[in-house]
Design a protein around this motif. Structure first.
Motif, PDB file in Angstrom:
ATOM      1  N   ASN A  38      49.245  43.423  38.164  1.00 15.70           N
ATOM      2  CA  ASN A  38      48.563  44.698  38.393  1.00 15.70           C
ATOM      3  C   ASN A  38      49.223  45.404  39.571  1.00 15.70           C
ATOM      4  OD1 ASN A  38      46.683  44.525  36.349  1.00 15.70           O
ATOM      5  ND2 ASN A  38      45.203  43.423  37.608  1.00 15.70           N
ATOM      6  N   GLY A  39      49.453  46.700  39.414  1.00 16.51           N
ATOM      7  CA  GLY A  39      50.126  47.463  40.454  1.00 16.51           C
ATOM      8  C   GLY A  39      51.632  47.454  40.320  1.00 16.51           C
ATOM      9  N   ALA A  40      52.151  46.810  39.260  1.00 22.66           N
ATOM     10  CA  ALA A  40      53.606  46.757  39.083  1.00 22.66           C
ATOM     11  C   ALA A  40      54.182  48.073  38.572  1.00 22.66           C
ATOM     12  CB  ALA A  40      53.980  45.623  38.123  1.00 22.66           C
ATOM     13  N   GLY A  41      53.336  48.922  37.973  1.00 20.65           N
ATOM     14  CA  GLY A  41      53.809  50.204  37.471  1.00 20.65           C
ATOM     15  C   GLY A  41      53.662  50.380  35.969  1.00 20.65           C
ATOM     16  N   LYS A  42      53.095  49.399  35.275  1.00 20.36           N
ATOM     17  CA  LYS A  42      52.982  49.475  33.819  1.00 20.36           C
ATOM     18  C   LYS A  42      52.140  50.666  33.379  1.00 20.36           C
ATOM     19  CE  LYS A  42      51.090  45.465  33.293  1.00 20.36           C
ATOM     20  NZ  LYS A  42      50.833  45.197  34.734  1.00 20.36           N
ATOM     21  N   LEU A 396      41.607  49.770  44.081  1.00 19.91           N
ATOM     22  CA  LEU A 396      42.118  48.404  44.016  1.00 19.91           C
ATOM     23  C   LEU A 396      42.625  48.061  42.627  1.00 19.91           C
ATOM     24  CD1 LEU A 396      39.288  46.504  45.965  1.00 19.91           C
ATOM     25  CD2 LEU A 396      41.265  47.722  46.878  1.00 19.91           C
ATOM     26  N   SER A 397      43.467  47.035  42.549  1.00 21.76           N
ATOM     27  CA  SER A 397      43.919  46.523  41.259  1.00 21.76           C
ATOM     28  C   SER A 397      42.761  45.826  40.560  1.00 21.76           C
ATOM     29  CB  SER A 397      45.062  45.533  41.454  1.00 21.76           C
ATOM     30  OG  SER A 397      44.588  44.349  42.083  1.00 21.76           O
ATOM     31  N   GLN A 401      39.431  44.138  42.191  1.00 23.44           N
ATOM     32  CA  GLN A 401      38.098  44.629  41.833  1.00 23.44           C
ATOM     33  C   GLN A 401      37.204  43.479  41.386  1.00 23.44           C
ATOM     34  OE1 GLN A 401      38.372  47.709  38.878  1.00 23.44           O
ATOM     35  NE2 GLN A 401      39.410  49.149  40.231  1.00 23.44           N
ATOM     36  N   GLN A 402      37.777  42.541  40.605  1.00 20.48           N
ATOM     37  CA  GLN A 402      36.987  41.413  40.134  1.00 20.48           C
ATOM     38  C   GLN A 402      36.568  40.509  41.292  1.00 20.48           C
ATOM     39  OE1 GLN A 402      35.490  41.381  37.527  1.00 20.48           O
ATOM     40  NE2 GLN A 402      35.965  39.752  36.090  1.00 20.48           N
ATOM     41  N   LYS A 403      37.426  40.377  42.282  1.00 20.30           N
ATOM     42  CA  LYS A 403      37.062  39.579  43.463  1.00 20.30           C
ATOM     43  C   LYS A 403      35.913  40.231  44.220  1.00 20.30           C
ATOM     44  CE  LYS A 403      41.737  37.748  44.252  1.00 20.30           C
ATOM     45  NZ  LYS A 403      42.878  37.748  45.196  1.00 20.30           N
ATOM     46  N   VAL A 404      35.919  41.560  44.313  1.00 18.27           N
ATOM     47  CA  VAL A 404      34.816  42.264  44.974  1.00 18.27           C
ATOM     48  C   VAL A 404      33.514  42.051  44.196  1.00 18.27           C
ATOM     49  CG1 VAL A 404      33.895  44.530  45.614  1.00 18.27           C
ATOM     50  CG2 VAL A 404      36.305  43.993  46.041  1.00 18.27           C
TER      51      VAL A 404
END
Length: 500
Positions: A38-42, A396-397, A401-404
């Motif tokens: 996540n956040g790589a640019g896909k 957030l990625s 988000q899942q950690k939150v």
């Protein structure tokens, strides 16, 4: 000639570089996988290909012709059809009306052929193996059903270039395999597919080539036959991940939660019996519609049980509301984190304490210092990547988000944790981190119910597996008996063969 070619494409948002000189091509009749954390640019790359955003530099070509000033309508006319990770159906329209969006032509005052519209929707849904009432409103569909409607609509557009962003995120293995068969059929007819997925086993079985993005840059493009899973993970994250399923044996305590003949007519749940002990992870498997999520909602008081008994530490309890469930020590992380797990516009700090406001209230006023202390402790404990606890969760990625969302419920100090698709739509690095957190929580004595459509996750993380079918328990599997074959056999209504 390539169906699609990107050359040196770059895109920045403010001072953040999302893509850096990325070159990528798609051949006719090819499935080209695009992977990365996540956040790589896909997602940015997909938005450029759909015309939703414009690249800052570089070129996009379709069948050798350069695309200038693209927009979604123009890209759709050129044969580009996207299928996004989060379904984008209009909730108050029927399935047939949603399928018709973008497919039917004509002015606003045309006469609508309602029987024809319904029949076309039925045919397209049948092509993806979906048995869904075309007159049902979209808001009443489960996430997996919404995803199938999205896929059917894209197939109806007769696209030559299909962009599939996590299309199986909410599907069971059986439904996903039906989709794979359809994708292979499209490939055989010359359609090019850009396939984005965090499920590397899907990539290995489907893709002809794979390209890896990391931090906005293309780090490799390989023939799928020439690269294995471990090499892909190393390319994606830039490091080795030792264990995707870091399960370890921990002492099991007493039974914390038990259900005896539990049922709810409104949810289609009936005769459900099981138990889970302190320190134990019990996995719940089954096909979509088997009743796993419905059972979780019954346990949490969202749709209260109307038959049977729930016991907590041996005492019978009545759970009629989520507030009662929280008060009794239950926590529930739902499958759709964007709708039910987080409030995206609020900060990390506010989200973390949202379910535990009573513990940080003094004389009716919130103790913001206590809120920040709790949020900061979970940010550090869960390694939540964010500039500060004041950052909006929307920034957030998916994994963070899942950690939150998980921190929000742990802040209530539960004794039972119900996790519904806890790693859905997160990248392989974040998935390993979340699995590690789950194992740590079990080691601390929590009783954990793990619902997942990914069989490797259920088998790799669980001490025992409960298989559901048609709203009830089809059977339970312990230890070595819990195999993919045995789980699917029970899920389909048969009894697994016992080894000699």
């Amino acid at each position: 000639m390539s169906l699609l070619r990107l050359q040196d494409v770059s895109k920045a948002y403010g001072g953040v570089r999302a893509l850096r000189a990325v070159s990528f091509d798609l051949r006719p009749g090819e499935i080209h996988a695009l992977v990365g954390e996540n956040g790589a640019g896909k997602s940015t790359l997909v938005r450029i290909l759909t015309g939703a955003v414009e690249a800052d530099s570089g070129t996009v070509e379709i069948e050798g012709r350069r695309v200038e000033h693209a927009d979604p309508v123009a890209m759709r006319a050129l044969g580009v059809a996207p299928i996004y990770q989060q379904p984008a159906l209009l909730p108050d329209l029927t399935v047939a009306e949603n399928v018709a969006m973008g497919l039917e032509r004509g002015g606003p005052w045309r006469r609508i052929d309602w029987p024809g519209r319904r029949e076309r929707a039925r045919q397209l849904l049948a092509r993806v193996g979906a048995d869904i009432d075309v007159d049902a409103p979209a808001h009443g569909l489960r996430m997996a059903e919404q995803q199938l409607v999205e896929i059917a609509r894209a197939l109806g557009a007769d696209a030559r270039i299909l962009l599939m962003d996590e299309p199986t995120a909410a599907l069971t293995d059986r439904e996903a395999e039906r989709l794979f068969e359809r994708i292979r059929g499209l490939r055989a007819h010359g359609v090019g597919v850009v396939y984005i997925s965090h499920r590397l086993e899907e990539v290995a079985s489907l893709a002809d080539r794979v390209s890896v993005l990391r931090d906005g840059e293309l780090v490799a493009t390989r023939e799928m036959a020439e690269v294995d899973r471990n090499e892909l993970i190393r390319l994606m994250v830039g490091r080795e991940i030792q264990a995707l399923f870091p399960k370890r044996t921990v002492p099991r305590g007493d039974v914390v939660l038990a259900a005896e003949g539990l049922g709810c007519r409104a949810s289609g749940i009936h005769g459900v019996s099981f138990d889970v002990r302190a320190g134990e992870i019990v996995g719940f498997a089954g096909l979509v519609g088997a009743g796993r999520t419905e059972l979780a909602r019954v346990l949490f008081g969202l749709t209260p049980a109307d038959e049977g008994v729930i016991r907590l530490r041996g005492a019978a309890v009545r759970i009629s509301t989520p507030a009662e469930a929280v008060g009794l020590g239950l926590a529930y992380l739902p499958e759709d984190r964007r709708r039910h797990g987080i409030i995206a516009e609020m900060s990390i700090a506010a989200n973390t304490t949202l379910a535990a406001l009573r513990t940080i209230s003094r004389a009716g006023f919130l103790d913001f210092a206590a809120e920040r202390e709790i949020a900061a402790s979970y940010q550090q404990r869960f390694a939540i990547k964010a500039p500060s606890i004041d950052a909006a969760v929307a920034t957030l990625s998916g994994g963070n988000q899942q950690k939150v969302a998980l921190a929000r419920w742990l802040a209530t100090r539960p004794s039972v944790l119900v996790l519904d698709e806890p790693t859905q739509g997160v990248d392989v690095g974040a998935k390993a981190e979340i699995h590690g957190l789950i194992v740590d929580l079990a080691a601390q004595g929590l009783a954990i119910l793990l619902i997942s459509s990914e069989l490797p996750e259920v088998l790799g993380m669980s001490d025992r597996v409960v298989v559901m079918r048609a709203g009830t328990v089809a059977g339970g599997l312990d230890g070595a008996a819990a195999t993919q074959e045995a789980v699917m056999t029970l899920a389909l209504g048969h009894q697994p063969r016992l080894s000699a």
